[in-house]
Enzyme design. Structure first.
Site, PDB file in Angstrom:
ATOM      1  N   LYS A   1    -105.691  39.204  31.427  1.00 26.92           N
ATOM      2  CA  LYS A   1    -106.649  39.083  32.234  1.00 26.92           C
ATOM      3  C   LYS A   1    -107.257  37.920  32.459  1.00 26.92           C
ATOM      4  O   LYS A   1    -108.580  37.669  31.688  1.00 26.92           O
ATOM      5  CB  LYS A   1    -107.415  40.179  32.571  1.00 26.92           C
ATOM      6  CG  LYS A   1    -107.692  40.634  34.173  1.00 26.92           C
ATOM      7  CD  LYS A   1    -108.917  39.556  34.635  1.00 26.92           C
ATOM      8  CE  LYS A   1    -110.330  39.832  34.014  1.00 26.92           C
ATOM      9  NZ  LYS A   1    -111.193  38.945  34.822  1.00 26.92           N
TER      10      LYS A   1
ATOM     11  N   CYS B   1    -119.449  30.069  22.423  1.00 24.86           N
ATOM     12  CA  CYS B   1    -120.031  31.247  21.771  1.00 24.86           C
ATOM     13  C   CYS B   1    -120.718  30.895  20.377  1.00 24.86           C
ATOM     14  O   CYS B   1    -121.622  31.352  19.933  1.00 24.86           O
ATOM     15  CB  CYS B   1    -119.289  32.504  21.498  1.00 24.86           C
ATOM     16  SG  CYS B   1    -117.819  31.856  20.764  1.00 24.86           S
TER      17      CYS B   1
END
Length: 501
Positions: free
Chosen positions: A192, A302
């Site tokens: 996804k 991140c």
């Protein structure tokens, strides 16, 4: 800061025609069951690139069904590792043949620099596939020396059907950081991609088919996290979920996995990484490293070095040089080879970053440079540096995920360690010093999954990374990342003429 006019590069790149916008299930591109689509937006100008099929629970159910059949009855898990590796090598070769088109797709869908994508991101993912392809026929168990009269050995078998939920900041890299080791292990999967950046994932699905990956092994369901992503996390017939994204969503993924079939999860989550610069550092080099640490990929990474701690002896010089350097940073169209920073991925992220900047000013931080939108259109933000910040300010505590640095002064080594660890995150950290003993001491004291000494963003296929604390658990990259896609099975038989017969 230098601004390039977006959309007017000296060497214009031909924007590729978008070929793939449907779900990829069982080796075919198909419409979503509902027939719904959603827009994917070009962050350079806010315009629609294409409408993409919007998958939801029904589509995930279908993808899981074919992935389950491909795992339970199909050839992929039953191939030799050598055969899987050979197909993966062909997959990598096909990516090499499409580097320019793939780099352009990520530029228009994610705002990533085209030159960087062409030179680094896309070639790197091809090599990542080759790395794990080489490991596919080297997945071995162990012979066990039992303390009782039994013969035993272990098998390492693919875990089954895997759900990969990937973020939008590195669409290609994150796709293969999950998919490549899972393919090598013999798993089947549903991917996804982030709703902001679905296009390259669908292109990779097309190349997987051309490479010979059997139908049902690699499925791509585009859609929203709250529907398609949630369906993957809670699905009873998915055996494992690997997720990279925010800590908040990671918590939801883990809850859904626990409440369904207790499937294992791997979570690579948020970060608020410290960069500690000591008095003996070369200031010019440290400034370059600090700006790279927060401005690379427009701060949408991140492990960004968003908290910069500079020892008091060089602090004033560092502040002066960092401000001057930031003002020369080139923000502009990602297709312009002069650009060092493209647009934020979408308006939501753009607005979020600007709101944090305003909050920092309201809390009393000093805006050293930047802090405003730039360019005539699109989601561009100036490189932003705050000074006079305190540890309890939101700009220091929260992951902003944008080009915003909090710059702070420290006195002692002990203070630097304490403040670096004063965060709920623990993904990465950087240390800048010429003193190896000091570097070793500090690196052993900081609670983070990867520590860079006199460098930053030094990633490699061989080097695992992941989080401590609320930055998650599990490791990507390195051969050990295969482990999360494998089960260990012990097989025990008695030794002939033993008293156990």
């Amino acid at each position: 800061m230098t601004i390039q006019s977006n959309g007017h590069s000296e060497n214009p790149i031909k924007i590729p025609k978008i070929k793939f916008t449907k779900l990829f299930i069982n080796g075919e591109f198909v419409d979503s069951i509902s027939g719904k689509t959603f827009e994917t937006i070009d962050p350079r100008n806010g315009e629609v690139i294409a409408r993409v099929a919007e998958g939801d629970k029904a589509d995930v159910d279908l993808a899981v069904k074919v992935a389950r059949e491909a795992f339970d009855q199909g050839q992929w898990p039953r191939m030799t590792g050598f055969e899987r590796g050979r197909i993966m090598m062909k997959f990598a070769d096909l990516i090499d043949e499409s580097i320019e088109e793939l780099a352009a797709i990520d530029a228009i869908d994610a705002g990533k620099l085209f030159t960087s994508g062409k030179a680094v991101d896309i070639p790197s993912v091809a090599n990542m596939i080759r790395y794990y392809a080489g490991a596919a026929d080297k997945i071995h168990g162990q012979m066990l020396k039992m303390s009782r009269p039994f013969q035993a050995y272990t098998l390492r078998e693919p875990i089954g059907v895997v759900g990969h939920i990937i973020p939008w900041n590195f669409p290609s890299t994150m796709f293969f950081m999950k998919v490549a080791p899972a393919l090598a292990a013999g798993c089947t999967m549903i991917v996804k991609p982030a709703e902001q950046t679905p296009l390259s994932a669908l292109y990779y699905a097309h190349l997987a088919k051309l490479a010979g990956i059997p139908d049902g092994v690699l499925n791509v369901v585009t859609g929203y996290g709250s529907t398609a992503g949630a369906a993957i996390s809670s699905h009873m017939d998915i055996d494992m979920v690997s997720f990279t994204g925010s800590t908040e969503v990671g918590r939801l993924v883990m809850q859904a996995a626990a409440q369904s079939n207790l499937k294992p999860v791997s979570l690579e989550l948020g970060g608020k990484s410290p960069l500690i610069i000591f008095n003996d550092a070369d200031v010019d080099s440290a400034v370059n490293l600090a700006l790279l640490g927060i401005l690379y990929n427009k701060g949408e990474i991140c492990v960004a070095g968003s908290r910069v701690y500079v020892q008091e002896g060089i602090y004033d010089e560092f502040v002066r040089k960092a401000a001057a350097k930031a003002k020369t940073w080139v923000v502009g169209d990602p297709f312009d080879p002069r650009s060092q920073q493209g647009p934020q991925v979408d308006k939501t992220q753009f607005d979020k970053i600007l709101s944090y900047i305003e909050h920092g000013k309201r809390e009393g931080a000093t805006l050293l440079t930047g802090g405003k939108p730039c360019c005539e259109k699109g989601y561009y933000i100036e490189p932003t540096i705050f000074t006079d910040v305190k540890e309890d300010m939101l700009v220091v505590k929260d992951e902003i995920f944008g080009p915003v640095m909090s710059l702070m002064k420290f006195e002692s080594v002990e203070e630097a360690i304490e403040r670096a660890n004063n965060t709920r995150y623990g993904l990465a950290a950087g240390i800048v010093t010429k003193d190896l003993n000091l570097a070793n001491r500090v690196s052993r004291s900081i609670r983070a999954g990867i520590i860079w000494i006199n460098c930053y963003f030094a990633f490699d296929n061989d080097c695992p990374y992941g989080g401590y604390k609320m930055s998650g658990f599990g490791r990507d990259n390195g051969l050990n990342s295969l482990d999360k896609y494998l089960q260990v099975k012990s097989v025990v038989t008695p030794i002939h003429n033993s008293p156990w017969l």
